[in-house]
Design an enzyme around this catalytic site. Structure first.
Site, PDB file in Angstrom:
ATOM      1  N   PRO A 107       0.839  -1.210   0.000  1.00 59.80           N
ATOM      2  CA  PRO A 107       0.000   0.000   0.000  1.00 59.80           C
ATOM      3  C   PRO A 107       0.871   1.257   0.000  1.00 59.80           C
ATOM      4  CG  PRO A 107      -0.593  -1.484   1.809  1.00 59.80           C
ATOM      5  CD  PRO A 107       0.656  -2.014   1.199  1.00 59.80           C
ATOM      6  N   GLU A 108       0.619   2.157  -0.928  1.00 56.48           N
ATOM      7  CA  GLU A 108       1.344   3.423  -0.965  1.00 56.48           C
ATOM      8  C   GLU A 108       0.403   4.527  -0.481  1.00 56.48           C
ATOM      9  OE1 GLU A 108       4.260   4.310  -3.796  1.00 56.48           O
ATOM     10  OE2 GLU A 108       4.232   2.357  -4.755  1.00 56.48           O
TER      11      GLU A 108
ATOM     12  N   HIS B 205      -5.027 -14.474   9.419  1.00 56.30           N
ATOM     13  CA  HIS B 205      -4.283 -13.255   9.072  1.00 56.30           C
ATOM     14  C   HIS B 205      -4.962 -11.977   9.554  1.00 56.30           C
ATOM     15  CE1 HIS B 205      -1.637 -15.796   6.862  1.00 56.30           C
ATOM     16  NE2 HIS B 205      -2.557 -16.146   5.978  1.00 56.30           N
TER      17      HIS B 205
ATOM     18  N   ARG C 153       1.520 -10.692   6.020  1.00 56.98           N
ATOM     19  CA  ARG C 153       2.973 -10.664   6.269  1.00 56.98           C
ATOM     20  C   ARG C 153       3.345 -10.021   7.598  1.00 56.98           C
ATOM     21  NH1 ARG C 153       6.077  -9.105   0.865  1.00 56.98           N
ATOM     22  NH2 ARG C 153       7.798  -9.699   2.216  1.00 56.98           N
TER      23      ARG C 153
ATOM     24  N   ARG D  59      21.256  17.054  -1.985  1.00 56.00           N
ATOM     25  CA  ARG D  59      21.275  15.591  -2.093  1.00 56.00           C
ATOM     26  C   ARG D  59      22.156  15.140  -3.248  1.00 56.00           C
ATOM     27  NH1 ARG D  59      18.887  12.516   1.993  1.00 56.00           N
ATOM     28  NH2 ARG D  59      17.614  13.968   3.178  1.00 56.00           N
TER      29      ARG D  59
END
Ligand code: ZN
Length: 271
Positions: free
Chosen positions: A2-3, A89, A107, A151
């Protein structure tokens, strides 16, 4: 994984419905990435005031303290009036008088953490180093350009690190760099001001569009049938190695950069 858009879409899916709910019980399953930090029973009787998002954390504000929820690699949240019996789960059921919020996370890289306040050490340990929100007014072109000047690494891993701007994950970094015509390997410090402005606009555009479309992999983690999400089907470069660029027909290339696969068009994206 998921973003930011998936997390924001998840937030919108239940924030209004859970607001003002009272917690009746909290059932935790197997250990997640971090412990809850308080006995689950201590949350019973407290009220959920609302749900905010910071980076990829959902912040459930309570009348006393807050719950920070992270979906990790494979987590999904579902809020429903009732839930079927918890499966192997399902690692959290937050039972309220308005429904049950369930975390499904095969997970177990996700987390549910209680903190007494947003500025407490417990919360700041997780939120303290997050960059600015890309979909907020704080994401300013001039500030972004100044930060990138310092950077020395390639722009793509700088975006993924999340210190300058938070929540631009692998899919959206690849897509935004394509949209801005910037090769992922270009040193961040070498980007000209007009190119930074194009990148800034592309990040906002690609994330806004993904939220509007319901998040790229949301269908995956909601119905778990292995569909690629709508946005991924529409992606310009992500996951399209060897396929023709939608703009110039050059085959899209892929490379591994900081242990993540990067996709780009060698013609449209300049070093
Ligand atoms: Zn191209």
């Amino acid at each position: 994984m998921p973003e930011l858009p998936e997390v924001e879409v998840t937030r919108r899916s239940f924030a209004d419905r859970i607001a003002a709910a009272h917690i009746l019980a909290l059932r935790m399953g197997k250990p997640l990435r971090w412990p809850l930090g308080v006995p689950a029973a201590h949350l019973v009787g407290h009220q959920i005031l609302g749900v905010r998002r910071r980076g990829k954390y959902l912040l459930l504000d309570l009348d006393q303290g807050l719950l920070l929820v992270h979906l990790g690699m494979s987590g999904s949240l579902n809020f429903a009036p009732t839930q079927p019996e918890a499966g192997p789960h399902d690692h959290m059921d937050l039972v309220t008088d308005r429904g049950v919020l369930r975390l499904h996370d095969p997970r177990r890289f996700g987390a549910v953490v209680w903190a007494p306040a947003e500025d407490s050490p417990q919360a700041q340990k997780l939120l303290g180093r997050l960059g600015v929100e890309p979909l907020s007014a704080q994401f300013d072109v001039a500030v972004f350009a100044q930060a990138l000047k310092k950077r020395q690494s390639a722009i793509k891993p700088v975006l993924l690190a999340g210190h300058e701007v938070v929540g631009v994950g692998n899919i959206y970094a690849s897509e935004a760099l394509f949209m801005a015509g910037i090769r992922p390997t270009t040193k961040a410090s070498r980007l000209s001001r007009p190119r930074v402005a194009r990148l800034h606009a592309a990040i906002v555009q690609v994330l806004t569009r993904a939220v509007e479309q319901g998040g790229s992999s949301l269908k995956d983690f909601v119905n778990a049938e292995g569909h690629t999400g709508y946005f991924q089907l529409e992606a310009a470069v992500y996951g399209r190695a060897g396929e023709p660029c939608r703009v110039c027909a050059t085959p899209i290339q892929s490379m591994v950069q900081g242990q993540r696969t990067t996709f780009y068009c060698p013609t449209c994206q300049k070093p």
